[in-house]
Design a protein around this motif. Sequence first.
Motif, PDB file in Angstrom:
ATOM      1  N   VAL A 163       0.839  -1.216   0.000  1.00 21.03           N
ATOM      2  CA  VAL A 163       0.000   0.000   0.000  1.00 21.03           C
ATOM      3  C   VAL A 163       0.864   1.253   0.000  1.00 21.03           C
ATOM      4  O   VAL A 163       0.352   2.365  -0.163  1.00 21.03           O
ATOM      5  CB  VAL A 163      -0.940   0.029   1.226  1.00 21.03           C
ATOM      6  CG1 VAL A 163      -1.925  -1.118   1.182  1.00 21.03           C
ATOM      7  CG2 VAL A 163      -0.154   0.048   2.535  1.00 21.03           C
ATOM      8  N   ASP A 164       2.176   1.098   0.175  1.00 24.84           N
ATOM      9  CA  ASP A 164       3.087   2.251   0.241  1.00 24.84           C
ATOM     10  C   ASP A 164       3.447   2.698  -1.177  1.00 24.84           C
ATOM     11  O   ASP A 164       4.578   2.539  -1.637  1.00 24.84           O
ATOM     12  CB  ASP A 164       4.335   1.895   1.041  1.00 24.84           C
ATOM     13  CG  ASP A 164       5.156   3.128   1.405  1.00 24.84           C
ATOM     14  OD1 ASP A 164       4.636   4.253   1.232  1.00 24.84           O
ATOM     15  OD2 ASP A 164       6.315   2.963   1.845  1.00 24.84           O
ATOM     16  N   ILE A 165       2.460   3.258  -1.881  1.00 24.99           N
ATOM     17  CA  ILE A 165       2.638   3.700  -3.256  1.00 24.99           C
ATOM     18  C   ILE A 165       2.335   5.192  -3.349  1.00 24.99           C
ATOM     19  O   ILE A 165       1.828   5.801  -2.396  1.00 24.99           O
ATOM     20  CB  ILE A 165       1.716   2.910  -4.214  1.00 24.99           C
ATOM     21  CG1 ILE A 165       0.247   3.040  -3.779  1.00 24.99           C
ATOM     22  CG2 ILE A 165       2.133   1.439  -4.279  1.00 24.99           C
ATOM     23  CD1 ILE A 165      -0.733   2.371  -4.718  1.00 24.99           C
ATOM     24  N   ALA A 166       2.647   5.777  -4.490  1.00 25.33           N
ATOM     25  CA  ALA A 166       2.540   7.230  -4.652  1.00 25.33           C
ATOM     26  C   ALA A 166       1.143   7.749  -4.321  1.00 25.33           C
ATOM     27  O   ALA A 166       0.988   8.778  -3.648  1.00 25.33           O
ATOM     28  CB  ALA A 166       2.928   7.622  -6.075  1.00 25.33           C
ATOM     29  N   GLU A 167       0.110   7.063  -4.783  1.00 25.64           N
ATOM     30  CA  GLU A 167      -1.257   7.531  -4.559  1.00 25.64           C
ATOM     31  C   GLU A 167      -1.567   7.651  -3.065  1.00 25.64           C
ATOM     32  O   GLU A 167      -2.118   8.662  -2.614  1.00 25.64           O
ATOM     33  CB  GLU A 167      -2.264   6.575  -5.215  1.00 25.64           C
ATOM     34  CG  GLU A 167      -2.263   6.622  -6.738  1.00 25.64           C
ATOM     35  CD  GLU A 167      -1.295   5.645  -7.374  1.00 25.64           C
ATOM     36  OE1 GLU A 167      -1.492   5.282  -8.539  1.00 25.64           O
ATOM     37  OE2 GLU A 167      -0.324   5.233  -6.685  1.00 25.64           O
TER      38      GLU A 167
END
Length: 411
Positions: A163-167
């Motif tokens: 879940v540690d993504i740009a969005e």
Amino acid sequence: MTTPRRLLLTEGGTAQRTTLTADEFQAISGLGLATATPTLVSGVYEVAAGSKIGAVSVGDLQILVRPKITDLNRLIFLLGYSRRPVWRDDPVELARDDELFPALAEVFSRLATRATDVGLLQGYRTVTDTLPVLRGRVLATEQMTRRFGLPVPLAVEYDDFTVDIAENRLLLAATLRLLGVADLSLDARRRLLRLRRLLSDVSAPVRGAPLDEWHASRLNTRYHDALRLAEVVLGAQSFEQRAGDLTVTGFMFDMWRIFEDFVCTALGETLGDRGHRTATQFTSHLDVDRRVTMKPDLVWLGEGNRVLGLVDAKYKAERPEGFPNADLYQVLAYCTVFGLSEGHLIYAKGNEPTRTHIVSGSGVAIHCHTLDLALPPTDLLIQVDQLASTISEPHVSGLARARAAARTPPS
């Protein structure tokens, strides 16, 4: 406990008298949100707002600058065009007396909650790490040069589904910023705190680091509105500093930038629908040696990127001392470089009348148009559409007569 003082100002409105300490005067003078002018009474100043809107706390003094647009739904609509289009109607109805940043928190908290109701978006992220076991692929060069060929730990690179993504990092950054806003409604604060808990496995923003880039796709469709409003929130100038013994915090927007973004995006879309290829901040040069850069706000292009027409957006008429018609000079320079017979200036209604100036000697026509920002969003977009018709399909015969009259010497 000291009771906080509050100073309410309106963008471009009349000044208000208030008492300030020397540190408060110094802090306000350095912020750019308002100007403080000493009066004949010691310690009393006239504080006036310019073209910025926002809220700052200077010690126990809170200065709030409201926009001239009294209906915040319309201002939120304009903010939706900041940098890239966001929404084309009002996702949340706001009361007329809501303050700007609590209102933004209200809108963002609802959009982000709606986006994450079915869970956080996940994606693959490339991770470089040293591990006691093999995962992904071994970085052979790293292993030999920095690990001296030892069997463990292994220098590896792998794709992690996380879940540690740009969005999600953008949502978290906007959530944390809005939690620092005073006077949030209980519902908005509750939603923001829930978002912060939901995003607990996402990397927190690093002060001074650039914003994460994201790209619209089918996979992140449900995030689009929330992400674009997050960019608006994070695009506001935020500061936290000390001035003497005072702590200064706050947020500010430049109204001229909001207006310019709206004009360029909305008008660019409308011209695009009419078959024009447009570009914003089109870079060219005023001089042959290419030392003086110029960037018209919006141009439409023909074959070989030849400029066929241009628009410059001005929230307020520029009248610096010594150059009272600087806007006209600027557009004339653009027209001269691009070989155009006419150019267009677009103002917010009330800052400059609608008129056409024919330049002596050259016959270049500079058209000054206005947009009424007090109109409801639908009517405002109709006005933009009418403006696109005017500037892309000029009445040649009338313009020719005006130029001929300008060139005819008096009898």
